[in-house]
Design a protein around this motif. Structure first.
Motif, PDB file in Angstrom:
ATOM      1  N   PRO A  61       1.303  -1.217   0.490  1.00  0.00           N
ATOM      2  CA  PRO A  61       0.161  -0.185  -0.010  1.00  0.00           C
ATOM      3  C   PRO A  61       0.795   1.443   0.201  1.00  0.00           C
ATOM      4  CG  PRO A  61      -0.116  -1.223   1.505  1.00  0.00           C
ATOM      5  CD  PRO A  61       0.747  -1.811   1.031  1.00  0.00           C
ATOM      6  N   PRO A  62       0.407   2.185  -0.362  1.00  0.00           N
ATOM      7  CA  PRO A  62       1.437   3.478  -1.216  1.00  0.00           C
ATOM      8  C   PRO A  62       1.709   3.865   0.510  1.00  0.00           C
ATOM      9  CG  PRO A  62      -0.650   3.151  -2.430  1.00  0.00           C
ATOM     10  CD  PRO A  62      -0.429   2.186  -1.223  1.00  0.00           C
ATOM     11  N   GLY A  63       2.881   3.878   0.973  1.00  0.00           N
ATOM     12  CA  GLY A  63       3.156   4.539   2.132  1.00  0.00           C
ATOM     13  C   GLY A  63       2.827   4.281   3.284  1.00  0.00           C
ATOM     14  N   ALA A  64       2.641   3.341   3.416  1.00  0.00           N
ATOM     15  CA  ALA A  64       2.629   1.694   4.133  1.00  0.00           C
ATOM     16  C   ALA A  64       4.117   1.246   4.956  1.00  0.00           C
ATOM     17  CB  ALA A  64       2.025   0.826   4.299  1.00  0.00           C
ATOM     18  N   PRO A  65       4.314   0.890   5.683  1.00  0.00           N
ATOM     19  CA  PRO A  65       6.136   0.622   5.649  1.00  0.00           C
ATOM     20  C   PRO A  65       6.077  -0.898   5.521  1.00  0.00           C
ATOM     21  CG  PRO A  65       4.238   0.316   7.817  1.00  0.00           C
ATOM     22  CD  PRO A  65       3.643   1.486   7.529  1.00  0.00           C
ATOM     23  N   GLY A  67       5.915  -4.601   4.680  1.00  0.00           N
ATOM     24  CA  GLY A  67       5.552  -5.977   5.075  1.00  0.00           C
ATOM     25  C   GLY A  67       4.202  -5.746   5.901  1.00  0.00           C
ATOM     26  N   GLN A  68       3.952  -4.565   5.624  1.00  0.00           N
ATOM     27  CA  GLN A  68       2.464  -3.668   5.678  1.00  0.00           C
ATOM     28  C   GLN A  68       1.969  -4.555   4.573  1.00  0.00           C
ATOM     29  OE1 GLN A  68       0.889  -0.715   7.917  1.00  0.00           O
ATOM     30  NE2 GLN A  68      -0.548  -0.582   6.314  1.00  0.00           N
ATOM     31  N   TRP A  69       0.693  -5.060   4.842  1.00  0.00           N
ATOM     32  CA  TRP A  69      -0.551  -5.344   3.616  1.00  0.00           C
ATOM     33  C   TRP A  69      -1.376  -4.997   3.511  1.00  0.00           C
ATOM     34  CZ3 TRP A  69      -4.869  -7.477   4.653  1.00  0.00           C
ATOM     35  CH2 TRP A  69      -4.761  -8.304   6.294  1.00  0.00           C
ATOM     36  N   TRP A  70      -2.928  -4.244   4.534  1.00  0.00           N
ATOM     37  CA  TRP A  70      -3.378  -4.151   4.303  1.00  0.00           C
ATOM     38  C   TRP A  70      -3.221  -2.284   4.636  1.00  0.00           C
ATOM     39  CZ3 TRP A  70      -0.745  -6.089   8.488  1.00  0.00           C
ATOM     40  CH2 TRP A  70      -0.491  -4.792   9.390  1.00  0.00           C
ATOM     41  N   PRO A  71      -4.662  -1.648   3.896  1.00  0.00           N
ATOM     42  CA  PRO A  71      -5.655  -2.131   2.945  1.00  0.00           C
ATOM     43  C   PRO A  71      -5.064  -2.486   1.844  1.00  0.00           C
ATOM     44  CG  PRO A  71      -5.197  -0.014   2.995  1.00  0.00           C
ATOM     45  CD  PRO A  71      -4.296  -0.018   3.901  1.00  0.00           C
ATOM     46  N   PRO A  72      -5.858  -3.700   1.895  1.00  0.00           N
ATOM     47  CA  PRO A  72      -5.370  -4.739   0.505  1.00  0.00           C
ATOM     48  C   PRO A  72      -5.583  -4.213  -0.880  1.00  0.00           C
ATOM     49  CG  PRO A  72      -7.330  -5.896   1.691  1.00  0.00           C
ATOM     50  CD  PRO A  72      -6.891  -4.744   2.568  1.00  0.00           C
ATOM     51  N   GLN A  73      -4.347  -4.010  -1.111  1.00  0.00           N
ATOM     52  CA  GLN A  73      -4.318  -3.034  -2.533  1.00  0.00           C
ATOM     53  C   GLN A  73      -4.875  -4.667  -3.943  1.00  0.00           C
ATOM     54  OE1 GLN A  73      -3.152   0.300  -3.193  1.00  0.00           O
ATOM     55  NE2 GLN A  73      -4.221  -0.582  -0.884  1.00  0.00           N
ATOM     56  N   VAL A  74      -5.585  -5.375  -3.489  1.00  0.00           N
ATOM     57  CA  VAL A  74      -6.012  -6.382  -4.730  1.00  0.00           C
ATOM     58  C   VAL A  74      -7.148  -6.212  -4.188  1.00  0.00           C
ATOM     59  CG1 VAL A  74      -5.983  -8.980  -5.061  1.00  0.00           C
ATOM     60  CG2 VAL A  74      -3.845  -8.585  -5.337  1.00  0.00           C
ATOM     61  N   LEU A  75      -7.682  -5.674  -3.585  1.00  0.00           N
ATOM     62  CA  LEU A  75      -9.468  -5.683  -3.509  1.00  0.00           C
ATOM     63  C   LEU A  75      -9.847  -4.240  -4.538  1.00  0.00           C
ATOM     64  CD1 LEU A  75     -10.262  -6.549  -0.473  1.00  0.00           C
ATOM     65  CD2 LEU A  75     -10.336  -8.056  -2.346  1.00  0.00           C
ATOM     66  N   LEU A  76      -8.860  -3.425  -4.664  1.00  0.00           N
ATOM     67  CA  LEU A  76      -9.511  -1.987  -5.614  1.00  0.00           C
ATOM     68  C   LEU A  76      -9.243  -2.777  -6.823  1.00  0.00           C
ATOM     69  CD1 LEU A  76      -6.411   0.510  -4.055  1.00  0.00           C
ATOM     70  CD2 LEU A  76      -8.787   0.001  -3.805  1.00  0.00           C
ATOM     71  N   PRO A  77     -10.577  -1.893  -7.180  1.00  0.00           N
ATOM     72  CA  PRO A  77     -10.478  -2.228  -8.866  1.00  0.00           C
ATOM     73  C   PRO A  77      -9.479  -1.611 -10.302  1.00  0.00           C
ATOM     74  CG  PRO A  77     -12.995  -1.288  -8.200  1.00  0.00           C
ATOM     75  CD  PRO A  77     -11.563  -0.990  -7.250  1.00  0.00           C
ATOM     76  N   GLU A  78      -8.874  -0.820  -9.307  1.00  0.00           N
ATOM     77  CA  GLU A  78      -7.664   0.255 -10.583  1.00  0.00           C
ATOM     78  C   GLU A  78      -6.623  -0.903 -10.252  1.00  0.00           C
ATOM     79  OE1 GLU A  78      -7.817   2.713  -6.945  1.00  0.00           O
ATOM     80  OE2 GLU A  78      -9.467   1.602  -8.116  1.00  0.00           O
ATOM     81  N   TRP A  79      -6.179  -1.461  -9.407  1.00  0.00           N
ATOM     82  CA  TRP A  79      -5.293  -2.700  -9.243  1.00  0.00           C
ATOM     83  C   TRP A  79      -5.139  -3.800 -10.055  1.00  0.00           C
ATOM     84  CZ3 TRP A  79      -4.349  -7.715  -7.995  1.00  0.00           C
ATOM     85  CH2 TRP A  79      -2.411  -8.084  -7.732  1.00  0.00           C
TER      86      TRP A  79
END
Length: 386
Positions: A61-65, A67-79
Protein backbone atom coordinates in the motif's frame (compact mmCIF):
# COMPACT_ATOMS: atom_id res chain seq x y z
CA UNK A 1 -25.79 -8.66 -25.98
CA UNK A 2 -23.07 -9.49 -23.42
CA UNK A 3 -20.24 -11.81 -24.32
CA UNK A 4 -20.90 -15.38 -23.15
CA UNK A 5 -17.45 -15.39 -21.59
CA UNK A 6 -18.32 -12.57 -19.15
CA UNK A 7 -15.57 -10.31 -20.40
CA UNK A 8 -17.90 -7.33 -19.96
CA UNK A 9 -18.04 -6.32 -23.62
CA UNK A 10 -20.49 -6.88 -26.42
CA UNK A 11 -20.22 -10.01 -28.54
CA UNK A 12 -17.26 -9.95 -30.89
CA UNK A 13 -15.35 -12.36 -33.13
CA UNK A 14 -12.11 -12.76 -31.21
CA UNK A 15 -12.58 -11.14 -27.80
CA UNK A 16 -9.32 -10.35 -26.00
CA UNK A 17 -10.56 -11.52 -22.59
CA UNK A 18 -12.18 -14.64 -24.02
CA UNK A 19 -8.92 -15.68 -25.63
CA UNK A 20 -7.09 -15.18 -22.35
CA UNK A 21 -9.71 -17.21 -20.49
CA UNK A 22 -9.35 -20.11 -22.93
CA UNK A 23 -5.59 -19.97 -22.52
CA UNK A 24 -5.92 -20.22 -18.74
CA UNK A 25 -7.99 -23.37 -18.95
CA UNK A 26 -5.80 -24.86 -21.63
CA UNK A 27 -2.81 -24.58 -19.34
CA UNK A 28 -4.36 -25.93 -16.14
CA UNK A 29 -1.37 -28.23 -15.72
CA UNK A 30 0.63 -25.07 -15.00
CA UNK A 31 0.51 -23.53 -11.52
CA UNK A 32 -2.59 -21.48 -10.82
CA UNK A 33 -1.60 -17.85 -10.28
CA UNK A 34 -3.44 -16.67 -7.17
CA UNK A 35 -3.75 -13.10 -5.93
CA UNK A 36 -4.45 -13.90 -2.27
CA UNK A 37 -5.77 -11.35 0.21
CA UNK A 38 -3.41 -11.43 1.96
CA UNK A 39 -0.52 -13.48 0.56
CA UNK A 40 1.95 -13.10 3.43
CA UNK A 41 -0.09 -14.85 6.13
CA UNK A 42 0.78 -18.16 7.85
CA UNK A 43 -2.62 -19.66 7.03
CA UNK A 44 -2.34 -18.79 3.35
CA UNK A 45 1.18 -20.22 3.19
CA UNK A 46 0.01 -23.44 4.86
CA UNK A 47 -2.85 -24.13 2.44
CA UNK A 48 -0.78 -23.42 -0.68
CA UNK A 49 0.58 -26.29 -2.76
CA UNK A 50 3.78 -24.68 -4.02
CA UNK A 51 3.99 -27.11 -6.95
CA UNK A 52 0.53 -26.32 -8.28
CA UNK A 53 -0.16 -22.80 -7.01
CA UNK A 54 1.85 -19.62 -7.36
CA UNK A 55 1.00 -16.83 -4.93
CA UNK A 56 1.49 -13.26 -6.03
CA UNK A 57 3.26 -11.10 -3.47
CA UNK A 58 1.11 -8.62 -1.55
CA UNK A 59 1.14 -5.28 -3.40
CA UNK A 60 2.53 -2.69 -0.96
CA UNK A 61 0.00 0.00 0.00
CA UNK A 62 1.26 3.51 -0.75
CA UNK A 63 3.13 4.93 2.22
CA UNK A 64 2.80 1.78 4.35
CA UNK A 65 5.82 0.40 6.22
CA UNK A 66 7.58 -2.64 4.77
CA UNK A 67 5.66 -5.86 5.36
CA UNK A 68 2.24 -4.23 5.84
CA UNK A 69 -0.33 -5.65 3.42
CA UNK A 70 -3.40 -3.69 4.51
CA UNK A 71 -5.41 -2.04 3.16
CA UNK A 72 -5.21 -4.82 0.53
CA UNK A 73 -4.51 -3.33 -2.87
CA UNK A 74 -5.74 -6.48 -4.65
CA UNK A 75 -9.32 -5.49 -3.80
CA UNK A 76 -9.05 -2.16 -5.62
CA UNK A 77 -10.65 -2.17 -9.10
CA UNK A 78 -7.79 -0.09 -10.49
CA UNK A 79 -5.23 -2.65 -9.28
CA UNK A 80 -7.25 -5.50 -10.80
CA UNK A 81 -7.50 -3.66 -14.11
CA UNK A 82 -3.77 -2.96 -14.21
CA UNK A 83 -2.65 -6.46 -13.26
CA UNK A 84 -5.31 -8.71 -14.82
CA UNK A 85 -2.71 -10.51 -16.96
CA UNK A 86 -0.69 -11.47 -13.87
CA UNK A 87 -3.22 -13.61 -11.98
CA UNK A 88 -5.78 -16.31 -12.76
CA UNK A 89 -8.04 -15.76 -9.75
CA UNK A 90 -8.39 -13.82 -6.50
CA UNK A 91 -8.73 -15.63 -3.16
CA UNK A 92 -9.95 -13.47 -0.27
CA UNK A 93 -9.21 -14.47 3.33
CA UNK A 94 -8.79 -11.42 5.57
CA UNK A 95 -8.80 -7.64 5.39
CA UNK A 96 -12.25 -6.90 3.99
CA UNK A 97 -12.86 -4.40 6.81
CA UNK A 98 -10.55 -2.05 4.92
CA UNK A 99 -13.35 -1.30 2.43
CA UNK A 100 -17.06 -0.55 2.48
CA UNK A 101 -19.67 -2.96 1.10
CA UNK A 102 -20.13 -0.65 -1.91
CA UNK A 103 -16.39 -0.70 -2.60
CA UNK A 104 -16.34 -4.49 -2.40
CA UNK A 105 -19.28 -4.61 -4.80
CA UNK A 106 -17.11 -2.71 -7.25
CA UNK A 107 -14.34 -5.27 -6.66
CA UNK A 108 -16.68 -8.14 -7.51
CA UNK A 109 -18.04 -6.35 -10.58
CA UNK A 110 -14.52 -5.69 -11.85
CA UNK A 111 -13.51 -9.34 -11.46
CA UNK A 112 -16.63 -10.47 -13.30
CA UNK A 113 -15.95 -8.04 -16.12
CA UNK A 114 -12.33 -9.18 -16.39
CA UNK A 115 -13.35 -12.83 -16.38
CA UNK A 116 -11.34 -13.62 -13.25
CA UNK A 117 -12.91 -15.92 -10.62
CA UNK A 118 -13.26 -14.92 -6.97
CA UNK A 119 -12.75 -17.50 -4.23
CA UNK A 120 -13.78 -16.45 -0.71
CA UNK A 121 -12.91 -18.31 2.47
CA UNK A 122 -15.33 -17.14 5.15
CA UNK A 123 -12.98 -17.16 8.13
CA UNK A 124 -14.99 -14.59 10.06
CA UNK A 125 -18.76 -14.61 10.21
CA UNK A 126 -18.06 -12.06 12.95
CA UNK A 127 -14.98 -9.88 12.69
CA UNK A 128 -12.74 -10.20 15.78
CA UNK A 129 -11.26 -6.76 15.12
CA UNK A 130 -14.63 -5.01 15.39
CA UNK A 131 -17.33 -4.52 18.00
CA UNK A 132 -20.26 -3.54 15.76
CA UNK A 133 -20.78 -6.19 13.08
CA UNK A 134 -23.41 -4.70 10.76
CA UNK A 135 -20.97 -3.41 8.13
CA UNK A 136 -18.93 -6.62 8.26
CA UNK A 137 -22.05 -8.71 7.66
CA UNK A 138 -22.98 -6.53 4.70
CA UNK A 139 -19.46 -6.89 3.26
CA UNK A 140 -19.55 -10.63 3.80
CA UNK A 141 -22.87 -10.85 1.94
CA UNK A 142 -21.45 -8.94 -1.03
CA UNK A 143 -18.43 -11.21 -1.38
CA UNK A 144 -20.35 -14.42 -0.67
CA UNK A 145 -22.97 -13.58 -3.29
CA UNK A 146 -20.38 -12.60 -5.90
CA UNK A 147 -17.82 -15.34 -5.31
CA UNK A 148 -17.35 -18.17 -7.78
CA UNK A 149 -16.45 -20.52 -4.91
CA UNK A 150 -16.98 -20.38 -1.15
CA UNK A 151 -14.95 -22.16 1.52
CA UNK A 152 -15.63 -22.60 5.24
CA UNK A 153 -13.47 -24.28 7.89
CA UNK A 154 -16.06 -26.39 9.74
CA UNK A 155 -19.32 -28.09 8.85
CA UNK A 156 -21.29 -25.83 11.20
CA UNK A 157 -19.72 -22.66 9.79
CA UNK A 158 -20.42 -23.94 6.29
CA UNK A 159 -24.08 -24.41 7.22
CA UNK A 160 -24.21 -20.83 8.51
CA UNK A 161 -22.74 -19.50 5.26
CA UNK A 162 -25.23 -21.54 3.22
CA UNK A 163 -28.05 -20.04 5.31
CA UNK A 164 -26.82 -16.55 4.35
CA UNK A 165 -26.37 -16.99 0.59
CA UNK A 166 -28.18 -20.26 -0.27
CA UNK A 167 -25.19 -21.46 -2.26
CA UNK A 168 -22.84 -24.47 -2.06
CA UNK A 169 -19.92 -24.16 0.35
CA UNK A 170 -16.82 -26.37 0.35
CA UNK A 171 -15.64 -27.25 3.85
CA UNK A 172 -11.86 -27.50 4.21
CA UNK A 173 -10.50 -27.80 7.78
CA UNK A 174 -7.97 -25.39 9.25
CA UNK A 175 -4.55 -27.04 8.83
CA UNK A 176 -1.65 -26.98 11.24
CA UNK A 177 0.54 -23.90 10.96
CA UNK A 178 3.50 -25.60 12.62
CA UNK A 179 4.66 -27.51 9.57
CA UNK A 180 6.51 -30.70 10.44
CA UNK A 181 8.76 -29.17 13.09
CA UNK A 182 9.10 -30.87 16.45
CA UNK A 183 6.53 -29.59 18.92
CA UNK A 184 7.33 -28.63 22.54
CA UNK A 185 5.66 -30.87 25.12
CA UNK A 186 6.04 -28.67 28.20
CA UNK A 187 7.44 -29.04 31.67
CA UNK A 188 5.81 -30.82 34.56
CA UNK A 189 4.37 -28.86 37.50
CA UNK A 190 3.24 -29.77 41.00
CA UNK A 191 -0.10 -28.08 40.37
CA UNK A 192 -2.50 -28.02 37.45
CA UNK A 193 -1.48 -25.00 35.41
CA UNK A 194 -4.22 -23.12 33.56
CA UNK A 195 -3.40 -20.17 31.31
CA UNK A 196 -5.27 -17.46 29.45
CA UNK A 197 -3.52 -15.13 27.02
CA UNK A 198 -5.33 -11.84 26.42
CA UNK A 199 -2.82 -10.72 23.75
CA UNK A 200 -3.42 -7.02 23.02
CA UNK A 201 -7.05 -6.99 24.23
CA UNK A 202 -8.61 -6.65 20.81
CA UNK A 203 -12.40 -6.09 20.66
CA UNK A 204 -13.46 -9.75 20.75
CA UNK A 205 -11.48 -10.47 23.94
CA UNK A 206 -13.44 -10.26 27.20
CA UNK A 207 -10.40 -9.76 29.40
CA UNK A 208 -12.11 -8.35 32.49
CA UNK A 209 -15.04 -10.75 32.52
CA UNK A 210 -12.86 -13.80 31.89
CA UNK A 211 -10.34 -12.82 34.59
CA UNK A 212 -13.07 -12.18 37.16
CA UNK A 213 -14.61 -15.58 36.41
CA UNK A 214 -11.20 -17.30 36.50
CA UNK A 215 -10.25 -15.77 39.87
CA UNK A 216 -13.45 -17.07 41.46
CA UNK A 217 -13.20 -20.49 39.79
CA UNK A 218 -9.61 -21.00 40.98
CA UNK A 219 -10.57 -19.92 44.50
CA UNK A 220 -13.44 -22.44 44.52
CA UNK A 221 -11.24 -25.26 43.22
CA UNK A 222 -8.49 -24.56 45.73
CA UNK A 223 -11.06 -24.42 48.54
CA UNK A 224 -12.11 -27.93 47.49
CA UNK A 225 -8.51 -29.13 47.74
CA UNK A 226 -7.57 -29.01 44.06
CA UNK A 227 -3.99 -27.94 43.33
CA UNK A 228 -4.66 -25.40 40.63
CA UNK A 229 -2.80 -22.27 39.59
CA UNK A 230 -3.68 -19.84 36.82
CA UNK A 231 -1.61 -17.38 34.82
CA UNK A 232 -3.13 -14.46 32.91
CA UNK A 233 -0.83 -12.99 30.27
CA UNK A 234 -1.13 -9.73 28.32
CA UNK A 235 1.12 -7.95 25.89
CA UNK A 236 2.90 -4.85 27.12
CA UNK A 237 1.12 -2.82 24.45
CA UNK A 238 -2.66 -3.28 24.58
CA UNK A 239 -5.60 -1.59 22.90
CA UNK A 240 -7.53 -1.05 26.15
CA UNK A 241 -5.33 0.24 28.98
CA UNK A 242 -8.31 0.59 31.31
CA UNK A 243 -9.23 -3.08 30.85
CA UNK A 244 -5.60 -4.10 31.43
CA UNK A 245 -5.56 -2.16 34.71
CA UNK A 246 -8.82 -3.84 35.79
CA UNK A 247 -7.40 -7.29 35.00
CA UNK A 248 -4.33 -6.60 37.14
CA UNK A 249 -6.52 -5.33 39.98
CA UNK A 250 -8.79 -8.38 39.85
CA UNK A 251 -5.81 -10.75 40.16
CA UNK A 252 -4.03 -8.70 42.83
CA UNK A 253 -3.97 -10.73 46.01
CA UNK A 254 -5.96 -13.60 44.44
CA UNK A 255 -4.56 -16.88 45.71
CA UNK A 256 -3.23 -19.02 42.87
CA UNK A 257 -3.62 -16.39 40.11
CA UNK A 258 -0.76 -14.38 38.62
CA UNK A 259 -0.62 -11.77 35.83
CA UNK A 260 2.20 -11.59 33.29
CA UNK A 261 2.92 -8.58 31.08
CA UNK A 262 5.54 -8.87 28.37
CA UNK A 263 6.44 -8.30 24.76
CA UNK A 264 4.44 -10.10 22.10
CA UNK A 265 5.62 -13.72 22.02
CA UNK A 266 7.02 -14.98 18.74
CA UNK A 267 5.72 -18.27 17.35
CA UNK A 268 8.25 -20.49 19.14
CA UNK A 269 7.89 -18.70 22.46
CA UNK A 270 4.11 -18.86 22.25
CA UNK A 271 4.17 -22.60 21.53
CA UNK A 272 6.48 -23.14 24.51
CA UNK A 273 4.21 -21.05 26.76
CA UNK A 274 1.14 -23.02 25.74
CA UNK A 275 2.90 -26.38 26.04
CA UNK A 276 3.48 -25.71 29.75
CA UNK A 277 -0.28 -25.59 30.36
CA UNK A 278 -2.63 -28.33 31.46
CA UNK A 279 -5.45 -26.35 29.85
CA UNK A 280 -5.77 -23.10 27.91
CA UNK A 281 -8.70 -20.74 28.48
CA UNK A 282 -9.93 -18.85 25.40
CA UNK A 283 -11.48 -15.51 26.46
CA UNK A 284 -13.66 -14.69 23.45
CA UNK A 285 -16.81 -12.57 23.63
CA UNK A 286 -17.53 -13.18 19.95
CA UNK A 287 -15.86 -14.85 16.99
CA UNK A 288 -16.13 -17.64 14.44
CA UNK A 289 -13.13 -19.98 14.51
CA UNK A 290 -9.87 -19.83 16.46
CA UNK A 291 -6.31 -20.30 15.27
CA UNK A 292 -5.40 -20.69 18.93
CA UNK A 293 -7.65 -23.74 19.14
CA UNK A 294 -5.69 -25.25 16.26
CA UNK A 295 -2.34 -24.52 17.91
CA UNK A 296 -3.52 -25.98 21.22
CA UNK A 297 -4.69 -29.09 19.38
CA UNK A 298 -1.23 -29.50 17.82
CA UNK A 299 0.32 -29.25 21.31
CA UNK A 300 -2.28 -31.59 22.90
CA UNK A 301 -3.38 -28.81 25.25
CA UNK A 302 -7.16 -28.98 25.80
CA UNK A 303 -9.07 -25.72 25.51
CA UNK A 304 -11.62 -24.23 27.88
CA UNK A 305 -13.63 -21.70 25.92
CA UNK A 306 -16.73 -19.61 25.81
CA UNK A 307 -19.19 -21.27 23.41
CA UNK A 308 -19.03 -18.63 20.69
CA UNK A 309 -19.03 -19.10 16.95
CA UNK A 310 -17.90 -22.50 15.65
CA UNK A 311 -14.84 -23.13 17.83
CA UNK A 312 -16.47 -26.20 19.35
CA UNK A 313 -16.64 -27.79 15.89
CA UNK A 314 -12.91 -27.51 15.23
CA UNK A 315 -11.78 -30.24 17.64
CA UNK A 316 -14.82 -31.28 19.68
CA UNK A 317 -13.03 -33.75 21.98
CA UNK A 318 -10.66 -31.01 23.13
CA UNK A 319 -13.37 -28.38 23.68
CA UNK A 320 -14.72 -27.68 27.18
CA UNK A 321 -17.23 -24.80 27.41
CA UNK A 322 -17.82 -22.25 30.16
CA UNK A 323 -19.79 -19.04 30.48
CA UNK A 324 -18.28 -15.74 31.52
CA UNK A 325 -19.72 -14.76 34.88
CA UNK A 326 -20.30 -18.40 35.89
CA UNK A 327 -17.28 -19.62 37.91
CA UNK A 328 -18.94 -22.97 38.56
CA UNK A 329 -19.05 -23.71 34.82
CA UNK A 330 -15.40 -22.65 34.47
CA UNK A 331 -14.26 -24.79 37.41
CA UNK A 332 -16.12 -27.76 35.95
CA UNK A 333 -14.61 -27.19 32.51
CA UNK A 334 -11.09 -26.96 33.93
CA UNK A 335 -11.47 -30.25 35.78
CA UNK A 336 -13.03 -31.97 32.76
CA UNK A 337 -10.22 -30.73 30.53
CA UNK A 338 -7.43 -31.87 32.84
CA UNK A 339 -8.87 -35.24 33.82
CA UNK A 340 -7.05 -37.13 31.05
CA UNK A 341 -3.39 -37.98 31.65
CA UNK A 342 -2.47 -36.92 28.11
CA UNK A 343 -3.12 -33.32 29.09
CA UNK A 344 -0.25 -33.24 31.62
CA UNK A 345 2.69 -31.17 30.33
CA UNK A 346 6.06 -32.91 30.36
CA UNK A 347 4.53 -36.39 30.61
CA UNK A 348 5.24 -39.34 28.35
CA UNK A 349 1.55 -39.44 27.50
CA UNK A 350 1.62 -35.81 26.36
CA UNK A 351 4.68 -36.46 24.18
CA UNK A 352 3.09 -39.52 22.58
CA UNK A 353 -0.14 -37.64 21.88
CA UNK A 354 1.71 -34.70 20.31
CA UNK A 355 3.57 -37.06 17.98
CA UNK A 356 0.36 -38.88 17.06
CA UNK A 357 -1.29 -35.61 16.18
CA UNK A 358 1.72 -34.41 14.23
CA UNK A 359 1.50 -37.46 11.97
CA UNK A 360 -2.21 -36.97 11.43
CA UNK A 361 -1.80 -33.30 10.68
CA UNK A 362 0.92 -34.04 8.13
CA UNK A 363 -1.52 -36.17 6.13
CA UNK A 364 -4.31 -33.63 6.62
CA UNK A 365 -2.11 -30.83 5.27
CA UNK A 366 -1.69 -32.66 1.95
CA UNK A 367 -5.47 -33.08 1.75
CA UNK A 368 -6.10 -29.41 2.56
CA UNK A 369 -3.73 -28.25 -0.16
CA UNK A 370 -5.24 -30.63 -2.71
CA UNK A 371 -8.73 -29.44 -1.78
CA UNK A 372 -7.79 -25.83 -2.48
CA UNK A 373 -6.27 -26.72 -5.84
CA UNK A 374 -9.49 -28.54 -6.72
CA UNK A 375 -11.56 -25.48 -5.77
CA UNK A 376 -9.35 -23.28 -7.96
CA UNK A 377 -9.63 -25.62 -10.93
CA UNK A 378 -13.41 -25.81 -10.60
CA UNK A 379 -13.70 -22.03 -10.35
CA UNK A 380 -11.61 -21.54 -13.48
CA UNK A 381 -13.54 -24.17 -15.41
CA UNK A 382 -16.91 -22.73 -14.31
CA UNK A 383 -15.78 -19.27 -15.36
CA UNK A 384 -15.12 -20.53 -18.89
CA UNK A 385 -18.47 -22.32 -19.07
CA UNK A 386 -20.43 -19.28 -17.79
Amino acid sequence: MRCAWRCGTRTHATPHHCTRRREIVATTVSPVRVAAVPSSHPYVSAITDADRVRLLADPPPPGAPAGQWWPPQVLLPEWLEAHADEFDLVHVHFGIESYSPDELHATVATLHRLGRPLVYTVHDLENPQLTAQETHRASLAVLAAGADALIALTDTAGASVRDIVRRPVTVVPHPTLLGDARRPTGNGHDALRVGVHMRDLRPNIDGVGTTATLVRAVADLRAQGARVEAVVRMNERVRDAEAAASIALLAEGADGVTVERGTRLDDDALAAWLADLDACVLPYRHGTQSGWAELCYDLAVPIVSTPVGHIAAQHPADFHPFDVGDPVSLARAIMDATRQASSAPGSAARSAEVERRRAGRRAELDEVRAAHVAVYRRALTAEVAA
